[in-house]
Motif scaffolding. Structure first.
Motif, mmCIF file in Angstrom:
data_model
loop_
_atom_site.group_PDB
_atom_site.id
_atom_site.type_symbol
_atom_site.label_atom_id
_atom_site.label_comp_id
_atom_site.label_asym_id
_atom_site.label_seq_id
_atom_site.Cartn_x
_atom_site.Cartn_y
_atom_site.Cartn_z
ATOM 1 N N GLY A 62 2.651 4.315 3.583
ATOM 2 C CA GLY A 62 2.832 3.121 2.774
ATOM 3 C C GLY A 62 1.578 2.852 1.966
ATOM 4 O O GLY A 62 0.471 3.230 2.369
ATOM 5 N N GLY A 63 1.756 2.193 0.814
ATOM 6 C CA GLY A 63 0.608 1.958 -0.058
ATOM 7 C C GLY A 63 0.477 0.543 -0.562
ATOM 8 O O GLY A 63 -0.317 0.279 -1.469
ATOM 9 N N GLY A 64 1.208 -0.404 0.052
ATOM 10 C CA GLY A 64 1.182 -1.779 -0.413
ATOM 11 C C GLY A 64 0.300 -2.688 0.419
ATOM 12 O O GLY A 64 -0.568 -2.231 1.166
ATOM 13 N N LYS A 65 0.541 -4.005 0.298
ATOM 14 C CA LYS A 65 -0.288 -4.996 0.984
ATOM 15 C C LYS A 65 -0.173 -4.895 2.499
ATOM 16 O O LYS A 65 -1.150 -5.090 3.225
ATOM 17 C CB LYS A 65 0.106 -6.404 0.527
ATOM 18 C CG LYS A 65 -0.111 -6.672 -0.949
ATOM 19 C CD LYS A 65 -1.583 -6.709 -1.309
ATOM 20 C CE LYS A 65 -1.776 -7.150 -2.760
ATOM 21 N NZ LYS A 65 -3.206 -7.185 -3.146
ATOM 22 N N VAL A 66 1.039 -4.606 2.994
ATOM 23 C CA VAL A 66 1.209 -4.476 4.445
ATOM 24 C C VAL A 66 0.409 -3.285 4.954
ATOM 25 O O VAL A 66 -0.293 -3.363 5.966
ATOM 26 C CB VAL A 66 2.698 -4.344 4.810
ATOM 27 C CG1 VAL A 66 2.857 -4.084 6.313
ATOM 28 C CG2 VAL A 66 3.464 -5.600 4.414
ATOM 29 N N ASP A 101 8.237 -0.576 2.425
ATOM 30 C CA ASP A 101 9.268 -1.614 2.318
ATOM 31 C C ASP A 101 10.672 -1.010 2.413
ATOM 32 O O ASP A 101 11.668 -1.675 2.122
ATOM 33 C CB ASP A 101 9.114 -2.409 1.021
ATOM 34 C CG ASP A 101 9.114 -1.522 -0.220
ATOM 35 O OD1 ASP A 101 9.351 -0.298 -0.078
ATOM 36 O OD2 ASP A 101 8.887 -2.048 -1.323
ATOM 37 N N ASP A 102 10.751 0.245 2.848
ATOM 38 C CA ASP A 102 12.017 0.945 3.023
ATOM 39 C C ASP A 102 12.269 1.098 4.526
ATOM 40 O O ASP A 102 11.654 1.953 5.185
ATOM 41 C CB ASP A 102 11.936 2.318 2.337
ATOM 42 C CG ASP A 102 13.249 3.094 2.392
ATOM 43 O OD1 ASP A 102 14.062 2.838 3.308
ATOM 44 O OD2 ASP A 102 13.430 3.976 1.534
ATOM 45 N N ARG A 103 13.163 0.298 5.074
ATOM 46 C CA ARG A 103 13.391 0.311 6.516
ATOM 47 C C ARG A 103 13.914 1.671 7.000
ATOM 48 O O ARG A 103 13.558 2.125 8.098
ATOM 49 C CB ARG A 103 14.373 -0.796 6.900
ATOM 50 C CG ARG A 103 13.793 -2.203 6.707
ATOM 51 C CD ARG A 103 14.794 -3.281 7.115
ATOM 52 N NE ARG A 103 15.086 -3.253 8.533
ATOM 53 C CZ ARG A 103 14.350 -3.847 9.478
ATOM 54 N NH1 ARG A 103 13.249 -4.507 9.125
ATOM 55 N NH2 ARG A 103 14.699 -3.782 10.747
ATOM 56 N N ALA A 104 14.752 2.308 6.191
ATOM 57 C CA ALA A 104 15.273 3.614 6.595
ATOM 58 C C ALA A 104 14.153 4.650 6.673
ATOM 59 O O ALA A 104 14.099 5.472 7.602
ATOM 60 C CB ALA A 104 16.355 4.080 5.616
ATOM 61 N N ALA A 107 12.797 6.732 9.918
ATOM 62 C CA ALA A 107 12.697 8.194 9.930
ATOM 63 C C ALA A 107 11.296 8.650 10.344
ATOM 64 O O ALA A 107 11.132 9.611 11.107
ATOM 65 C CB ALA A 107 13.056 8.751 8.544
ATOM 66 N N VAL A 108 10.266 7.966 9.840
ATOM 67 C CA VAL A 108 8.892 8.280 10.222
ATOM 68 C C VAL A 108 8.719 8.095 11.734
ATOM 69 O O VAL A 108 8.126 8.930 12.425
ATOM 70 C CB VAL A 108 7.889 7.396 9.458
ATOM 71 C CG1 VAL A 108 6.479 7.565 10.014
ATOM 72 C CG2 VAL A 108 7.912 7.727 7.968
ATOM 73 N N ALA A 109 9.253 6.984 12.257
ATOM 74 C CA ALA A 109 9.119 6.696 13.686
ATOM 75 C C ALA A 109 9.806 7.764 14.523
ATOM 76 O O ALA A 109 9.251 8.246 15.528
ATOM 77 C CB ALA A 109 9.702 5.315 13.984
ATOM 78 N N PRO A 112 10.690 -3.617 15.753
ATOM 79 C CA PRO A 112 10.248 -3.353 17.125
ATOM 80 C C PRO A 112 11.097 -2.328 17.859
ATOM 81 O O PRO A 112 10.604 -1.635 18.753
ATOM 82 C CB PRO A 112 10.324 -4.735 17.793
ATOM 83 C CG PRO A 112 11.170 -5.571 16.892
ATOM 84 C CD PRO A 112 10.986 -5.035 15.525
ATOM 85 N N GLU A 113 12.361 -2.199 17.480
ATOM 86 C CA GLU A 113 13.226 -1.239 18.154
ATOM 87 C C GLU A 113 12.787 0.204 17.883
ATOM 88 O O GLU A 113 13.153 1.129 18.620
ATOM 89 C CB GLU A 113 14.683 -1.439 17.708
ATOM 90 C CG GLU A 113 14.998 -1.050 16.280
ATOM 91 C CD GLU A 113 14.553 -2.073 15.233
ATOM 92 O OE1 GLU A 113 14.728 -1.804 14.029
ATOM 93 O OE2 GLU A 113 14.038 -3.142 15.626
ATOM 94 N N SER A 114 11.984 0.416 16.842
ATOM 95 C CA SER A 114 11.512 1.758 16.502
ATOM 96 C C SER A 114 10.056 1.983 16.913
ATOM 97 O O SER A 114 9.466 3.006 16.529
ATOM 98 C CB SER A 114 11.663 2.012 14.991
ATOM 99 O OG SER A 114 13.017 1.969 14.601
#
Length: 464
Positions: A19-23, A81-84, A88-90, A106-108
């Motif tokens: 990821g590359g944003g604020k989060v 910001d892409d939950r899918a 997949a990363v998890a 949290p489930e992932s």
């Protein structure tokens, strides 16, 4: 318990953020604080991540995520910001035995990142198990105010003495008792007050005297401020809630006394005109005796202890007796009462200086250097001047102050009982007598008093 709280050592470990944003930025800053070797992976990055990379603090990889990017990682955080994609990363990380966190999923997650109160090496983590992150942050805010900023230095001090204490005190129960006394006594308070060398000396002395029946206590000289309990400093509040004994003055408000822990002994040492509950020398010796009995003593004074509070006399005695002491400043009555009355003490248009004096009288008249009090573009603040107000105002006029000079008396300033009487130097004494003004009160004389009509902001709520 959904998640087991653990502490991971990340020093030098490879950490990947997808990821590359604020989060992603927030997660990167957290991993960097823990010493991780951070790489952020994304097609594009926010300016703050770009800056961190330019400063050499982390690496950036400008590409979309692929499974081979996980090679060699110790931990992975999916912060897009892409939950899918995060899921997949998890899944890919978990298949390879790599610890993973997927933000807000949290489930992932194998682990979650709690809200943190950082007093390194002391760290407090607060987690809601991913259910209510805002609640965890609210609790963090409360703990931030309760845990002193220097708490980590206290842990470091204890660590330096740990082996010595273990060697000197073999019995675990006695050793635990020693640490409880040291970490809530003079060594701790001196360190938290920024006196590192004195704290170390106090801890060494406590260890030498660990077989004594009563350890040496300490005295904290604490300013209670002008009355509003919310104007107390955080350190003052903490000391009030830890004290064994509180020796307090007449000017300390009831609301502040109510903050003292119920088990503490309260000793009144107030003074008013013609009624000295305890002479000053008796107070000095009382503080010495209580500290030598091993008590944690708070000497609580209205306003600031070094502004007409005789605090200097008390610590002179303590220093002479070898009693550990610390000083916690308070908001002075002048600053607090003037602010709550809407009267700035200085102002470019009206006053470039401010003078604080006391209105104590010798004989029938106040004994003041009148020529220094009657100065153009100066604000005059008079403590303890209610009883001699008429003589003070007359003398100021006799020495050249204009009779129409604005003047105010602030009674019980900053509290729900606050009352402000505005007049002139010629009429203030008669006005306050007519309105039956009583101490504690502060007098302000000068052109700045004109501003109250425009700047008064404090809307008092009278107590029942």
């Amino acid at each position: 318990m959904d998640f087991l709280p653990i502490s991971l050592r990340l020093q030098g470990k490879p950490c990947l953020i997808v990821g590359g944003g604020k989060v992603a930025l927030r997660k990167a800053e957290l991993l960097l604080r823990a010493g991780g070797q951070v790489t952020a992976l994304a097609p594009a990055f926010c300016p703050e991540l770009e800056r961190l990379a330019q400063e050499g603090k982390l690496a950036l990889r400008r590409k979309a995520f692929a499974v081979p990017d996980l090679a060699g990682c110790f931990v992975v955080i999916a912060a897009t910001d892409d939950r899918a994609l995060n899921r997949a990363v998890a899944q890919a990380a978990q298949q390879r035995g790599i610890l993973v966190n997927a933000v807000d999923q949290p489930e992932s997650c194998d682990f979650i990142l709690p809200a943190i109160v950082d007093r390194a090496p002391v760290v407090v983590a607060i987690s809601s198990g991913g259910r209510a992150p805002v609640l965890a942050r609210l609790l963090k805010t409360r703990l931030e105010s309760l845990i002193p900023a220097g708490f980590g230095r206290l842990a470091e001090l204890a660590g330096r003495f740990r082996a010595q204490v273990k060697q000197a005190i073999a019995d675990p129960k006695r050793r635990r008792s020693f640490w409880e006394q040291a970490l809530t006594g003079a060594p701790a308070e001196l360190l938290l007050a920024g006196q590192g060398a004195a704290a170390e000396a106090a801890l060494a002395k406590a260890l030498e005297e660990s077989s004594a029946l009563a350890p040496l206590g300490y005295v904290a000289l604490v300013g209670a401020g002008p009355g509003d309990p919310e104007l107390l400093t955080l350190r003052a509040l903490r000391l009030l809630q830890e004290a064994d004994v509180v020796v307090y003055d007449r000017l300390v408000s009831t609301e502040i006394l109510n903050l003292i822990r119920p088990e503490a002994e309260k000793l009144y040492a107030g003074k008013s005109r013609g009624d000295h509950s305890l002479p000053q020398e008796t107070i000095n010796q009382l503080l010495v005796r209580l500290a030598k009995e091993g008590k944690k003593v708070v000497r609580l004074k209205g306003g600031d202890p070094f502004v007409f509070g005789r605090g200097g006399e008390e610590i002179e005695t303590l220093a002479g007796e070898g009693i550990p002491f610390l000083i916690v400043p308070g908001i002075t009555a002048a600053l607090g009462c003037a602010s709550y009355a809407g009267i700035p003490l200085t102002h470019r248009k009206y006053a470039q200086s401010c003078l604080f004096v006391t209105g104590h009288r010798q004989g029938d008249r106040p004994n003041l250097d009148w020529d220094k009090l009657v100065v153009p573009r100066q604000t005059l603040v008079i403590y303890m001047g209610t009883l001699g107000l008429k003589e003070i105002c007359q003398a100021l006029i006799e020495h050249g102050m204009p009779q129409e000079m604005p003047a105010a008396l602030i009674e019980s300033g900053t509290t729900a009982r606050q009352r402000v009487i505005v007049a002139t130097v010629a009429t203030l004494a008669d006005r306050t007598r007519a309105e039956n003004a009583k101490p504690p009160a502060l007098i302000i004389i000068g052109e700045v008093v004109k501003l109250r009509a425009k700047l008064a902001w404090f809307k008092k709520t009278r107590l029942a």
